[in-house]
Design an enzyme around this catalytic site. Structure first.
Site, short mmCIF file in Angstrom:
data_model
loop_
_atom_site.label_atom_id
_atom_site.label_comp_id
_atom_site.label_asym_id
_atom_site.label_seq_id
_atom_site.Cartn_x
_atom_site.Cartn_y
_atom_site.Cartn_z
N ASP A 44 4.95 -3.39 -55.55
CA ASP A 44 6.33 -3.61 -56.01
C ASP A 44 6.90 -4.88 -55.37
O ASP A 44 8.02 -5.30 -55.66
CB ASP A 44 7.23 -2.38 -55.80
CG ASP A 44 7.37 -1.99 -54.34
OD1 ASP A 44 6.73 -2.61 -53.47
OD2 ASP A 44 8.14 -1.03 -54.07
N SER A 45 6.08 -5.56 -54.54
CA SER A 45 6.40 -6.92 -54.10
C SER A 45 6.52 -7.83 -55.33
O SER A 45 7.04 -8.94 -55.24
CB SER A 45 5.33 -7.46 -53.14
OG SER A 45 4.03 -7.24 -53.66
N ASP A 83 1.81 0.60 -57.62
CA ASP A 83 2.77 0.93 -56.56
C ASP A 83 3.98 1.62 -57.19
O ASP A 83 4.66 1.04 -58.06
CB ASP A 83 3.21 -0.40 -55.91
CG ASP A 83 3.72 -0.22 -54.50
OD1 ASP A 83 3.71 0.92 -54.00
OD2 ASP A 83 4.10 -1.24 -53.89
N LYS A 113 0.29 4.25 -55.22
CA LYS A 113 0.68 4.17 -53.81
C LYS A 113 2.11 4.66 -53.67
O LYS A 113 2.96 4.34 -54.52
CB LYS A 113 0.58 2.73 -53.29
CG LYS A 113 1.06 2.59 -51.83
CD LYS A 113 0.75 1.24 -51.24
CE LYS A 113 1.78 0.18 -51.58
NZ LYS A 113 3.16 0.48 -51.15
N GLU A 115 5.25 5.27 -50.54
CA GLU A 115 5.68 5.00 -49.17
C GLU A 115 6.15 6.29 -48.50
O GLU A 115 6.77 7.13 -49.16
CB GLU A 115 6.83 3.98 -49.16
CG GLU A 115 6.42 2.61 -49.69
CD GLU A 115 7.55 1.57 -49.59
OE1 GLU A 115 8.63 1.89 -49.06
OE2 GLU A 115 7.33 0.45 -50.06
N GLU A 182 1.67 -0.93 -42.35
CA GLU A 182 2.34 -2.25 -42.43
C GLU A 182 3.15 -2.54 -41.18
O GLU A 182 3.97 -1.72 -40.74
CB GLU A 182 3.24 -2.29 -43.68
CG GLU A 182 3.96 -3.61 -43.83
CD GLU A 182 4.52 -3.86 -45.23
OE1 GLU A 182 4.25 -3.08 -46.16
OE2 GLU A 182 5.25 -4.87 -45.37
O1 KIV Z 1 4.36 -4.17 -52.60
C1 KIV Z 1 3.40 -4.58 -51.93
O2 KIV Z 1 2.84 -5.65 -52.18
C2 KIV Z 1 2.96 -3.74 -50.84
C3 KIV Z 1 1.86 -4.26 -49.95
C4 KIV Z 1 2.38 -5.30 -49.04
C5 KIV Z 1 1.19 -3.16 -49.23
O3 KIV Z 1 3.44 -2.67 -50.68
#
Ligand code: KIV
Length: 272
Positions: A44-45, A83, A113, A115, A182
């Protein structure tokens, strides 16, 4: 069948290191896959790297599914992990299950993924029991940036370090196939790695982790801002791309482009 799957990622612990990256489109995903990257995260980056948001919080399910499907189309061998964005799994187990299922069913991802630590155990169990592999994520969890008070190193006190180890153990017990750790000191990354039987993937958690992950734009030097301390850029593409745009603009303005080499042969037809 893909070369990389949950079983192979898990079996790699203490056998070989896992170099992981994020990607957000088919073109870069194809290049990463071709280079033998075993796991590609559609993070989600995306919000910051591709969509111009200031954090990951505004990213929606629709945006994540759109980009995850593109990455899946570019990949042959790597595992693709979608994510789950903010509020797509926090409201209830049911919503989390439905949204996670969309990553597999609509976008073609191999896993999701989420969190959070031990408090995510019921969701991890619900997902894995229903056929959805889960990558955990502890330490600095950017969707909680407002609670954490910024993007800061986590686990610096003995108590915080032990809490992270307990979180990792609980997630591993609940069935995650690996855990992203992280922004923690390297000794905490090492202790977490030693404490669990599934691979740890470091984002600034030190060399003892079983794998490393770098955000694509940081790895390629695509951003104009300095990357975080733990990032080693392997290219300086921002400069390369800026120079290419400038050279192109100069050539168009001067008439140097297009030249005969980059034009079709004249038709030779008399035109009225
Ligand atoms: O959103 C993302 O890119 C991440 C990674 C940095 C693990 O969560």
């Amino acid at each position: 069948m893909k070369l990389w799957n949950v079983a192979k990622i898990k079996a790699s612990k203490a056998v070989c290191k896992l170099p992981c990256v994020t990607a957000y489109d088919a073109a870069f995903a194809r290049l990463a896959d071709g280079a033998g990257i075993p796991l590609i995260l559609v993070g989600d980056s995306l919000g910051m790297t591709m969509l111009g948001y200031g954090s990951t919080l505004p990213v929606t399910m629709d945006e994540m599914l759109h980009h995850t499907a593109a990455v899946v189309r570019g990949v042959k061998d790597a595992m693709v992990v979608g994510d789950m964005p903010f509020l797509s799994y926090q409201i209830s187990i049911q919503e989390g299950l439905r949204n996670a299922g969309r990553f597999l069913q609509e976008a073609g991802a191999d896993a999701v993924k989420i969190e959070g630590g031990a408090f995510r155990v019921p969701l991890v169990e619900a997902l894995t029991q229903n056929g959805i592999p889960v990558l955990g994520h502890i330490g600095l969890t950017p969707q909680s940036v407002n609670v954490l008070g910024g993007y800061k190193v986590q686990g610096k006190t003995q108590e915080a370090g032990e809490a992270l180890i307990a979180d990792a153990k609980a997630l591993a017990q609940a069935g995650v196939f690996a855990i992203v750790v992280e922004c923690v000191p390297p000794d905490i990354g090492a202790a977490i790695t030693a404490a669990i039987s599934v691979p740890t993937i470091s984002v600034g958690a030190g060399p003892a982790c079983d794998g490393q992950m770098i955000v694509l734009h940081d790895l390629l030097g695509l951003l104009e801002t300095p990357p975080p301390k733990f990032v080693k850029p392997y290219a300086a593409l921002a400069e390369t791309v800026r120079n290419a745009f400038s050279a192109y603009a100069g050539d168009v303005r001067s008439g140097a482009f297009p030249d005969p080499q980059h034009s079709y042969a004249p038709s030779g037809q008399p035109l009225s």
